[in-house]
Design a protein around this motif. Sequence first.
Motif, short mmCIF file in Angstrom:
data_model
loop_
_atom_site.label_atom_id
_atom_site.label_comp_id
_atom_site.label_asym_id
_atom_site.label_seq_id
_atom_site.Cartn_x
_atom_site.Cartn_y
_atom_site.Cartn_z
N THR A 196 0.81 -1.22 0.00
CA THR A 196 0.00 0.00 0.00
C THR A 196 0.84 1.28 0.00
OG1 THR A 196 -0.15 -0.15 2.41
CG2 THR A 196 -1.99 -1.05 1.14
N ARG A 197 2.10 1.17 0.48
CA ARG A 197 2.91 2.39 0.53
C ARG A 197 3.36 2.86 -0.85
NH1 ARG A 197 6.88 0.43 5.12
NH2 ARG A 197 6.13 -1.56 4.32
N PHE A 198 3.17 2.01 -1.85
CA PHE A 198 3.53 2.44 -3.21
C PHE A 198 2.31 2.56 -4.11
CE2 PHE A 198 7.83 1.30 -1.92
CZ PHE A 198 8.52 2.38 -2.42
N LEU A 199 1.13 2.71 -3.51
CA LEU A 199 -0.04 3.02 -4.34
C LEU A 199 0.13 4.44 -4.88
CD1 LEU A 199 -2.94 1.49 -2.19
CD2 LEU A 199 -2.29 0.85 -4.54
N PRO A 200 -0.31 4.79 -6.07
CA PRO A 200 -1.13 3.94 -6.95
C PRO A 200 -0.34 2.95 -7.81
CG PRO A 200 -0.89 6.10 -7.91
CD PRO A 200 -0.19 6.16 -6.59
N ALA A 201 1.02 3.04 -7.86
CA ALA A 201 1.75 2.15 -8.78
C ALA A 201 1.42 0.69 -8.50
CB ALA A 201 3.26 2.38 -8.64
N THR A 202 1.33 0.33 -7.20
CA THR A 202 1.13 -1.08 -6.84
C THR A 202 -0.30 -1.57 -7.04
OG1 THR A 202 1.09 -0.25 -4.58
CG2 THR A 202 3.09 -1.37 -5.28
N LYS A 203 -1.14 -0.67 -7.60
CA LYS A 203 -2.47 -1.14 -7.98
C LYS A 203 -2.33 -2.22 -9.07
CE LYS A 203 -6.84 0.76 -9.48
NZ LYS A 203 -7.36 1.79 -10.36
N VAL A 204 -1.36 -2.01 -9.96
CA VAL A 204 -1.15 -3.01 -11.02
C VAL A 204 0.27 -3.58 -11.08
CG1 VAL A 204 -2.99 -2.32 -12.59
CG2 VAL A 204 -0.78 -1.17 -12.72
N LEU A 220 13.67 -21.79 -5.47
CA LEU A 220 13.16 -20.50 -5.03
C LEU A 220 11.64 -20.60 -4.95
CD1 LEU A 220 15.31 -18.26 -7.43
CD2 LEU A 220 15.95 -19.24 -5.20
N VAL A 221 11.10 -20.32 -3.77
CA VAL A 221 9.66 -20.50 -3.55
C VAL A 221 9.03 -19.12 -3.39
CG1 VAL A 221 7.91 -21.65 -2.16
CG2 VAL A 221 10.22 -22.62 -2.31
N PHE A 222 8.20 -18.73 -4.34
CA PHE A 222 7.56 -17.42 -4.29
C PHE A 222 6.14 -17.59 -3.77
CE2 PHE A 222 10.74 -17.40 -7.57
CZ PHE A 222 11.42 -16.22 -7.36
N VAL A 223 5.83 -16.90 -2.67
CA VAL A 223 4.46 -16.93 -2.15
C VAL A 223 3.78 -15.67 -2.69
CG1 VAL A 223 2.99 -17.03 -0.12
CG2 VAL A 223 5.22 -18.16 -0.10
N THR A 224 2.90 -15.86 -3.65
CA THR A 224 2.34 -14.72 -4.38
C THR A 224 0.83 -14.64 -4.18
OG1 THR A 224 1.95 -15.97 -6.39
CG2 THR A 224 4.11 -14.97 -6.17
N ASN A 225 0.22 -13.68 -4.81
CA ASN A 225 -1.25 -13.63 -4.83
C ASN A 225 -1.71 -13.50 -6.28
OD1 ASN A 225 -1.22 -10.92 -5.65
ND2 ASN A 225 -1.16 -10.21 -3.53
N ARG A 226 -3.00 -13.46 -6.47
CA ARG A 226 -3.49 -13.54 -7.85
C ARG A 226 -3.18 -12.30 -8.68
NH1 ARG A 226 -7.13 -13.73 -4.35
NH2 ARG A 226 -8.71 -12.15 -3.97
N TYR A 227 -2.69 -11.24 -8.06
CA TYR A 227 -2.34 -10.05 -8.83
C TYR A 227 -0.87 -10.03 -9.24
CZ TYR A 227 -6.73 -8.57 -6.79
OH TYR A 227 -8.04 -8.51 -6.40
N HIS A 275 1.14 -12.14 -11.12
CA HIS A 275 1.65 -13.03 -12.16
C HIS A 275 2.92 -12.49 -12.80
CE1 HIS A 275 -1.77 -15.58 -11.82
NE2 HIS A 275 -2.58 -14.56 -11.98
N SER A 276 3.13 -11.18 -12.68
CA SER A 276 4.29 -10.59 -13.36
C SER A 276 5.59 -11.17 -12.83
CB SER A 276 4.28 -9.07 -13.22
OG SER A 276 4.25 -8.71 -11.85
N ILE A 277 5.61 -11.63 -11.57
CA ILE A 277 6.86 -12.19 -11.03
C ILE A 277 7.20 -13.49 -11.75
CG2 ILE A 277 7.99 -13.10 -8.95
CD1 ILE A 277 6.39 -11.04 -7.34
N ALA A 278 6.19 -14.34 -11.95
CA ALA A 278 6.42 -15.58 -12.70
C ALA A 278 6.77 -15.27 -14.15
CB ALA A 278 5.18 -16.48 -12.61
N MET A 291 8.38 -5.82 -8.32
CA MET A 291 8.80 -5.56 -9.69
C MET A 291 9.21 -4.10 -9.89
SD MET A 291 8.82 -8.40 -11.13
CE MET A 291 9.32 -7.70 -12.69
N LEU A 292 9.10 -3.28 -8.85
CA LEU A 292 9.56 -1.89 -8.99
C LEU A 292 11.07 -1.93 -9.16
CD1 LEU A 292 7.43 -0.15 -6.20
CD2 LEU A 292 7.01 -0.18 -8.67
N PRO A 293 11.61 -1.16 -10.13
CA PRO A 293 13.05 -1.26 -10.37
C PRO A 293 13.88 -0.30 -9.52
CG PRO A 293 12.03 0.03 -12.11
CD PRO A 293 10.93 -0.34 -11.15
N VAL A 294 15.08 -0.77 -9.17
CA VAL A 294 16.13 0.13 -8.68
C VAL A 294 17.08 0.21 -9.87
CG1 VAL A 294 17.99 0.43 -7.03
CG2 VAL A 294 15.81 -0.55 -6.29
#
Length: 281
Positions: A16-24, A53-60, A62-65, A29-32
Motif C-alpha cells: 500500500t505504501r507504493f499506491l497507486p503504482a502497486t495497484k497493477v 526459489l519459492v515465491f508466495v504470491t497472490n493472484r495479482y 503473475h508478473s513475477i512468474a 517488480m519496482l526497479p532500482v
Amino acid sequence: MARLRKVVFPVAGLGTRFLPATKVVAKEMLPVLDRPLIQYAVDEAVDAGADTLVFVTNRYKHSIADYFDSAYELEETLERAGKRELLAMVQGLLPPHVRCVYVTQEQALGLGHAVLCAKTVIGDEPFGIILPDDLIVNDGPGALRQMVARATDGGGVLAVEEVPHAETGKYGIVDVEAGGDRIRHMVEKPKPADAPSNLAVVGRYVLPARIFELLEKTTPGAGGEIQLTDAIAALLAETPVLAHRFEGTRFDCGNKAGMVRATLHFASIDPELRHLVGGIA
Ligand code: UTP
C-alpha cells in the motif's frame, strides 16, 4: 549447517505504501535503476547456495512468474537483431540449475501465514526467507550466505541491525544474551519505552522446518494477521536462534525514502550515471 537449498520469498503483501503504482505493478517488480527488487533478492539467494526459489504470491502478481519465465518472442527478436548482450541478459536472470516454485496465498493474512503457505514445498529441511523490499548490498558474501555460515543443525539465524531507539515500533526487536548472539526473546513493534534493545530484525531468516508446526499453532495477533515473530518467539524456547549483525548496507525499499536512497547508491557506482548524483549519495 551443510547447505541451504530452498529460499522463500513472501511477496503476497498489498504494497500500500507504493499506491497507486502497486495497484497493477507488484512492489517487487519496482526497479532500482533497471533491475526489479526481486532480482536483487534472488541473486542473494543463489549466492547463498539455493537451487529452489519459492515465491508466495497472490493472484495479482503473475508478473513475477512472467519475469522469470522465458520470453520467446522477445528472445527471438533480440537474436534476429544480433543483440547478443541483451539476449544473454534476459536469458541469464537465473542460473540453469535453479528452479522456481509458485505458491498462492489466497488472503493476505500476514507474513507468518505467507511462510506457512510454503510448507509442503519446503518439507523437512532448513530454509531461508528473504523479504525483497529489504535490499542489502555489500562487496563480500551476501547477507544470507553469511547467515548460512553461522547456522547450526536445527537452529535459526535472524539478520539484525541497530536502529534508532525512536524507530523500534517499526520492527521486531530482539534481546540477546550478554556477551553473545543467542536471542533470549523477541517483541514485535514495541514502543521505544518497552523495547528490550534497539536490535531490529530485518528481512532475512534461516529457520528449521519446525517453524511450520509452530506457525500452525500461532493464533492471529495484531490486525488479525499470523505473525512470524510469534512463531519465532516459540522457537526460541526450543533451540538456539542467533542474531546475526550482517555486513552490508540495507535499503528499506518498502518505502519511498529507502527506494530513493537505493537508486542513488546504484547510480553513484554506475560509470554512466555517477555524474548525475555526484556528492548526493
Ligand atoms: P509489509 O509489512 O511490507 O506489507 O510485508 P506490504 O503489503 O508488502 O506493504 P505495505 O506495508 O502495504 O506498503 C512484509 C513482507 O511480507 C509479505 C510482503 O509481501 C512483504 O514481503 N507479506 C505480508 C505476505 O506475503 N503476505 C501477507 O499477508 C503479508
